[in-house]
Write a protein that holds these residues in place. Sequence first.
Motif, short mmCIF file in Angstrom:
data_model
loop_
_atom_site.label_atom_id
_atom_site.label_comp_id
_atom_site.label_asym_id
_atom_site.label_seq_id
_atom_site.Cartn_x
_atom_site.Cartn_y
_atom_site.Cartn_z
N UNK A 41 -7.36 4.96 -2.44
CA UNK A 41 -6.58 3.84 -1.93
C UNK A 41 -6.55 3.92 -0.40
N UNK A 42 -5.92 2.93 0.22
CA UNK A 42 -5.83 2.89 1.68
C UNK A 42 -4.67 3.76 2.18
N UNK A 43 -4.88 4.42 3.30
CA UNK A 43 -3.81 5.08 4.07
C UNK A 43 -4.15 4.84 5.53
N UNK A 44 -3.51 3.87 6.16
CA UNK A 44 -3.85 3.56 7.54
C UNK A 44 -2.64 3.06 8.32
N UNK A 45 -2.80 2.96 9.63
CA UNK A 45 -1.73 2.49 10.49
C UNK A 45 -2.33 1.94 11.78
N UNK A 46 -1.47 1.41 12.62
CA UNK A 46 -1.93 0.85 13.90
C UNK A 46 -1.13 1.46 15.04
N UNK A 74 -12.93 -4.84 -0.87
CA UNK A 74 -14.11 -3.96 -0.87
C UNK A 74 -13.96 -2.79 -1.84
N UNK A 75 -12.80 -2.66 -2.47
CA UNK A 75 -12.59 -1.60 -3.46
C UNK A 75 -11.63 -0.52 -3.04
N UNK A 76 -11.16 -0.57 -1.78
CA UNK A 76 -10.16 0.41 -1.31
C UNK A 76 -8.79 -0.22 -1.49
N UNK A 77 -8.20 0.02 -2.66
CA UNK A 77 -7.01 -0.72 -3.07
C UNK A 77 -5.81 -0.47 -2.15
N UNK A 78 -4.87 -1.41 -2.19
CA UNK A 78 -3.65 -1.26 -1.41
C UNK A 78 -2.94 0.04 -1.78
N UNK A 79 -2.38 0.70 -0.78
CA UNK A 79 -1.66 1.96 -0.99
C UNK A 79 -0.39 1.71 -1.82
N UNK A 80 -0.21 2.39 -2.95
CA UNK A 80 1.01 2.21 -3.76
C UNK A 80 2.28 2.53 -2.97
#
Length: 241
Positions: A41-46, A74-80
Amino acid sequence: TDALTRRLIVLNQQLLGKAPMAFCWLAFGSQGRQDQVACSDQDNGLLLAHEPDEFAAAYFDKLTHAVCKGLDQCGYIYCPGDIMAQNPQWRLSLQHWQQKFKKWVLSPEPKALMHASIFFDMRAVYGPQTLFDELQDSVMSHTKDNDIFLAGMAGNSLQQTPPLGFFRKFVLERDGSEVKGMDLKHKGSALINDIARVYALSAGIKEVNTAKRIRALMDANIINRKDALNLADAHEFIAHM
């Protein structure tokens, strides 16, 4: 994932126009360490150069939602757990990111330690490296030789144990179904990631990738050669599995 992220940022800036200030797109967790596996899944920030005004806040809200949506498609699902740049909580100025990390280090309560295992493995995948370096240098200044924080992180890491029985045989577990298996991420590679992270933060080593952290720790004589090579071998073996 890095390449997709950068492309999505460029494409969406063509639609939204030039950013009103310098910014870095941050990758946390497995993407930060460069050890993602299938279905991550995604783990990101700004990271923003300074506090945004109303126009800038609206711009980055649109940009982050578009990029996170694109990654999901694209397949990198939203972070739960909602650790994503589209969440205003993780879309902050340099000053506010510095304050957040400082609070986690100086008040190592359970939630802060949980965040540490994700957020302290970070890289900038887009944006000026100098802006990211300023944040990372600030973080390292608080973690290096900070015995209370490091003890908390080490204690937190010991909550998990390898899936080995009394005679050093693999122990299979059920996941709620009749199928038995092993969680190679949380019961395997995560344990090695934890060891490398605690030692790296204690020594002020900026590497984020686990294999590179182990190499740097060995070169600095912080972990002896035998233990370092054993950790590196185990990490690679689990990755192949």
